[in-house]
Motif scaffolding. Structure first.
Motif, PDB file in Angstrom:
ATOM      1  N   VAL A   1      10.900  27.706  28.495  1.00  0.00           N
ATOM      2  CA  VAL A   1      10.276  27.034  29.638  1.00  0.00           C
ATOM      3  C   VAL A   1      11.338  26.717  30.678  1.00  0.00           C
ATOM      4  O   VAL A   1      12.399  26.172  30.365  1.00  0.00           O
ATOM      5  N   ILE A   2      11.040  27.058  31.935  1.00  0.00           N
ATOM      6  CA  ILE A   2      11.935  26.784  33.060  1.00  0.00           C
ATOM      7  C   ILE A   2      11.138  26.053  34.132  1.00  0.00           C
ATOM      8  O   ILE A   2       9.996  26.421  34.429  1.00  0.00           O
ATOM      9  N   GLY A   3      11.732  25.018  34.717  1.00  0.00           N
ATOM     10  CA  GLY A   3      11.041  24.213  35.715  1.00  0.00           C
ATOM     11  C   GLY A   3      11.021  24.841  37.096  1.00  0.00           C
ATOM     12  O   GLY A   3      11.131  26.065  37.258  1.00  0.00           O
ATOM     13  N   ASN A   4      10.917  24.006  38.108  1.00  0.00           N
ATOM     14  CA  ASN A   4      10.811  24.452  39.492  1.00  0.00           C
ATOM     15  C   ASN A   4      12.182  24.481  40.180  1.00  0.00           C
ATOM     16  O   ASN A   4      13.110  23.778  39.779  1.00  0.00           O
ATOM     17  N   ASP A   5      12.286  25.295  41.215  1.00  0.00           N
ATOM     18  CA  ASP A   5      13.425  25.276  42.144  1.00  0.00           C
ATOM     19  C   ASP A   5      14.760  25.570  41.457  1.00  0.00           C
ATOM     20  O   ASP A   5      15.793  25.009  41.841  1.00  0.00           O
ATOM     21  N   CYS A   6      14.744  26.438  40.483  1.00  0.00           N
ATOM     22  CA  CYS A   6      15.982  26.818  39.792  1.00  0.00           C
ATOM     23  C   CYS A   6      16.545  28.105  40.399  1.00  0.00           C
ATOM     24  O   CYS A   6      15.792  28.970  40.858  1.00  0.00           O
ATOM     25  N   LEU A   7      17.876  28.223  40.366  1.00  0.00           N
ATOM     26  CA  LEU A   7      18.564  29.390  40.914  1.00  0.00           C
ATOM     27  C   LEU A   7      19.422  30.019  39.824  1.00  0.00           C
ATOM     28  O   LEU A   7      20.310  29.366  39.266  1.00  0.00           O
TER      29      LEU A   7
ATOM     30  N   LEU B   1      14.524  24.323  30.303  1.00  0.00           N
ATOM     31  CA  LEU B   1      15.274  23.964  31.500  1.00  0.00           C
ATOM     32  C   LEU B   1      14.404  23.141  32.422  1.00  0.00           C
ATOM     33  O   LEU B   1      13.210  23.421  32.584  1.00  0.00           O
ATOM     34  N   GLY B   2      15.009  22.151  33.064  1.00  0.00           N
ATOM     35  CA  GLY B   2      14.291  21.309  34.002  1.00  0.00           C
ATOM     36  C   GLY B   2      14.235  21.897  35.393  1.00  0.00           C
ATOM     37  O   GLY B   2      14.213  23.118  35.585  1.00  0.00           O
TER      38      GLY B   2
ATOM     39  N   HIS C   1      17.818  27.929  22.165  1.00  0.00           N
ATOM     40  CA  HIS C   1      17.470  26.529  21.887  1.00  0.00           C
ATOM     41  C   HIS C   1      18.273  25.529  22.722  1.00  0.00           C
ATOM     42  O   HIS C   1      18.369  24.358  22.366  1.00  0.00           O
ATOM     43  N   VAL C   2      18.854  25.965  23.822  1.00  0.00           N
ATOM     44  CA  VAL C   2      19.607  25.057  24.699  1.00  0.00           C
ATOM     45  C   VAL C   2      18.631  24.291  25.592  1.00  0.00           C
ATOM     46  O   VAL C   2      17.629  24.837  26.057  1.00  0.00           O
ATOM     47  N   LYS C   3      18.954  23.025  25.851  1.00  0.00           N
ATOM     48  CA  LYS C   3      18.145  22.201  26.748  1.00  0.00           C
ATOM     49  C   LYS C   3      19.020  21.759  27.912  1.00  0.00           C
ATOM     50  O   LYS C   3      20.086  21.174  27.712  1.00  0.00           O
ATOM     51  N   VAL C   4      18.567  22.049  29.141  1.00  0.00           N
ATOM     52  CA  VAL C   4      19.305  21.678  30.350  1.00  0.00           C
ATOM     53  C   VAL C   4      18.385  20.827  31.213  1.00  0.00           C
ATOM     54  O   VAL C   4      17.280  21.249  31.563  1.00  0.00           O
ATOM     55  N   ASP C   5      18.853  19.634  31.567  1.00  0.00           N
ATOM     56  CA  ASP C   5      18.027  18.716  32.341  1.00  0.00           C
ATOM     57  C   ASP C   5      18.202  18.935  33.848  1.00  0.00           C
ATOM     58  O   ASP C   5      19.079  19.681  34.292  1.00  0.00           O
ATOM     59  N   ASP C   6      17.396  18.238  34.633  1.00  0.00           N
ATOM     60  CA  ASP C   6      17.289  18.459  36.074  1.00  0.00           C
ATOM     61  C   ASP C   6      18.641  18.418  36.788  1.00  0.00           C
ATOM     62  O   ASP C   6      19.503  17.592  36.483  1.00  0.00           O
ATOM     63  N   ARG C   7      18.800  19.315  37.750  1.00  0.00           N
ATOM     64  CA  ARG C   7      19.889  19.332  38.720  1.00  0.00           C
ATOM     65  C   ARG C   7      21.268  19.554  38.109  1.00  0.00           C
ATOM     66  O   ARG C   7      22.284  19.290  38.755  1.00  0.00           O
ATOM     67  N   ALA C   8      21.314  20.041  36.899  1.00  0.00           N
ATOM     68  CA  ALA C   8      22.612  20.426  36.334  1.00  0.00           C
ATOM     69  C   ALA C   8      23.100  21.695  37.027  1.00  0.00           C
ATOM     70  O   ALA C   8      22.308  22.550  37.427  1.00  0.00           O
ATOM     71  N   ILE C   9      24.423  21.815  37.158  1.00  0.00           N
ATOM     72  CA  ILE C   9      25.042  22.995  37.756  1.00  0.00           C
ATOM     73  C   ILE C   9      26.013  23.588  36.749  1.00  0.00           C
ATOM     74  O   ILE C   9      26.872  22.882  36.208  1.00  0.00           O
TER      75      ILE C   9
END
Length: 271
Positions: free
Chosen positions: A112-118, A131-132, A146-154
């Motif tokens: 699952v991948i959220g919105n506005d990701c690059l 991903l957020g 199985h990696v989890k990345v929260d919002d606005r991480a770079i």
């Protein structure tokens, strides 16, 4: 039977398999392949020479560039073609050569991948990643399963993230960094092995966090990582002091949560 909106523009040299759902104003360029279980929502653009396959849903306004493969089977040794999905939110961009895999049954069956990701060129998202929103993955970044990345991480170019790791909100991962352990929200990780170099002050400022709050988070960071006890005990001990600081509580909750991985620190990995 395919459901193709009348406003969709599909190049005659593209392949759209029977069963695909194509939304309004979608553009599919030459030599693209769109699988039978794919959903492309309104205003998606698949530029050319890209593959979207599997049970994959692409949100509104996404752009997919040449040589990307979105929705492929996992690269897990246990992959057996079980039922799994990939869901990508709105306004995401997947540049040249990006690969994003579906989930596996053993990992919950979904990526699952959220919105506005690059996702910049040749970056990779493996099976069962969550991903957020607003995440940036620079060129050649690699996320294991199985990696989890929260919002606005770079994540800087060429960085690699070990399976089952978590990366907190507004964290910054430096280029070529090996992420072996969880990275706290607002943390900044650099090196191989990755060392927690402090806080992502630039990211915090861009997120609108005021100077006084940043100073409090810095103080909490020192208490957690430079205190006499272990990281989890230090974090638990200061909770009452920061009940009115959302950013610190977010870090404390992240540390207290169950995880398969340890917490990155300024000292872990040093000789």
């Amino acid at each position: 039977m395919s459901r193709i909106a009348s406003t969709a523009r599909i190049h005659p040299m593209a392949i759209v398999e029977d069963g695909a759902t194509i939304g309004e104003n979608v553009t599919i360029g030459p030599f693209c392949t769109i699988g039978r279980d794919v959903v492309l929502k309104d205003d998606v653009e698949v530029v050319s020479n890209a593959v979207v396959t599997g049970k994959t849903e692409i949100g509104k306004g996404c752009r997919i560039f040449p040589m990307a493969v979105i929705g492929g089977l996992s690269q897990s040794l246990h992959e057996a073609g079980e039922d799994s999905t990939l869901t990508i939110g709105d306004n995401c961009t997947m540049r040249e050569g990006v690969t994003i895999n579906m989930g596996t049954v053993g990992g919950g069956g979904r990526t699952v991948i959220g919105n506005d990701c690059l996702f910049l060129a040749n970056s990779h998202v493996a099976h069962d990643c969550i991903l957020g929103n607003g995440i940036v993955m620079s060129n050649n970044v690699m996320l294991a399963g199985h990696v989890k990345v929260d919002d606005r991480a770079i994540l800087g170019g060429g960085s690699a993230v070990h399976q089952f790791n978590r990366i907190g909100r507004n964290a910054f991962i430096g280029g070529l960094t090996a992420v072996n352990y969880d990275v706290i929200p607002y943390g900044m990780l650099n090196g191989n092995p990755g060392i927690l170099a402090g806080l992502n002050i630039v990211g915090m400022t861009r997120a609108g966090i005021d100077r006084a709050t940043i100073h409090r988070v810095r103080k909490a960071f020192k208490q957690i990582f430079e205190g006499e006890g272990n990281i989890r005990n230090n974090a638990a001990a200061i909770r009452d002091e920061y009940v009115d600081c959302r950013e610190v509580i977010e870090i404390l909750d992240f540390i207290a949560a169950d995880s398969d991985r340890a917490i990155s620190s300024p000292f872990r990995g040093k000789a």
